[in-house]
Design a protein around this motif. Structure first.
Motif: not given
Length: 283
Positions: A14-17, A137-143, A146-151, A229-235
């Motif tokens: 997350m940090g390098n992204g 404050i929380g600033m929660h980026f998605m994994n 660089p690709v995901m648009k939400l914060v 399940l694939a998403l869980a592996d990625l997270i």
């Protein structure tokens, strides 16, 4: 508030992204971690991502070099004293995050906003570790960042309107779309997502379907880009378990109980893609 220098604590996935998108927006970045090998690995990931963009014609080699020049690596948390805004992106571990915020509170000028990329830990509990709860404050980026648009922008009970406004505007500057959440365990994203992933694991645990069948149903039946399940592996299954435990502890509602199979995999060191084994095997 004009943010010219942005601090990132944690150079992992997350940090390098986060460091990459900040540098791409034209902001100077200090990317910090506890060991030089961690920050070097983070910088190598950023370089690889940018090189891929050059190969695809999305940016020039000169633009890539300019982005990399804006990123400075650090292994001393005291370097965060130079930042105009800091985001913590360390492992989802409450004890670790609390200590980082206590240290940042001592190091950073009292007017600086300290944000966290936590997936589920209440912002108020983190803010209580500092003498500046109005600037936490929380600033929660998605994994992947660089690709995901939400914060997801999460304000604690003491977070000021000015802190919220600055964080919201910074998210937009980074090319993201912010969404506001109140400070409850799991916030919006993981309060909805993690129980779904957990229920998919229960389906596997109880033999309702194979991992392939469960993921296929969700991809083709619910139009999800990847199965739970694939998403869980990625997270990361360790991260999924930590989030589920935080949500369960926060509400004490049995619907948030982590599946025993998830706990079993984590105890075995099967964290998903990052360890080469989770619900699927990765070469």
């Amino acid at each position: 508030m004009d943010i010219k220098k942005f601090g990132v604590v944690g150079a992992g996935q997350m940090g390098n992204g986060i460091a990459q998108v900040a540098a791409m927006s034209g902001v100077d970045v200090i990317m910090n971690d506890i060991k030089s090998e961690f920050v070097e690995r983070g910088l190598a990931t950023i370089t690889k991502n940018l090189s891929r963009s050059v190969d695809k014609g999305k940016m020039t080699a000169e633009e890539k070099d300019a982005v990399l020049k804006r990123i400075r690596t650090s292994t001393d948390l005291k370097d965060m004293a130079e930042a105009d805004f800091v985001v913590e992106a360390a492992t989802e571990n409450e004890t670790l995050k609390f200590q980082i915020f206590r240290d940042l509170d001592k190091v950073c000028p009292e007017n600086i906003i300290l944000s966290t990329n936590t997936s589920s830990i209440p912002i108020g509990r983190i803010a209580a570790q500092t003498k500046r709860p109005d600037k936490i404050i929380g600033m929660h980026f998605m994994n992947p960042v660089p690709v995901m648009k939400l914060v997801e922008v999460i304000r604690g009970i003491a977070t000021s309107d000015e802190t919220f406004k600055t964080t919201w505007e910074l998210s937009i500057k980074f090319g993201k779309t912010p969404a506001s959440s109140e400070d409850y365990p799991g916030f919006i994203a993981n309060r909805v997502l993690m129980p779904m992933i957990n229920e998919a694991i229960f389906c596997l645990y109880q033999g309702v379907g194979t991992k392939e069948d469960i993921d296929t149903v969700m991809k083709l039946g619910m139009n999800h880009p990847m199965g739970p399940l694939a998403l869980a592996d990625l997270i990361g299954l360790d991260t999924c378990l930590a989030i589920m435990e935080t949500i369960y502890d926060g509400f004490k509602d049995s619907k948030y109980r982590p599946c025993p199979l998830l706990r079993k995999y984590v105890e075995a060191g099967w964290f998903g893609k990052k360890t080469g084994r989770g619900f699927y095997e990765y070469k």
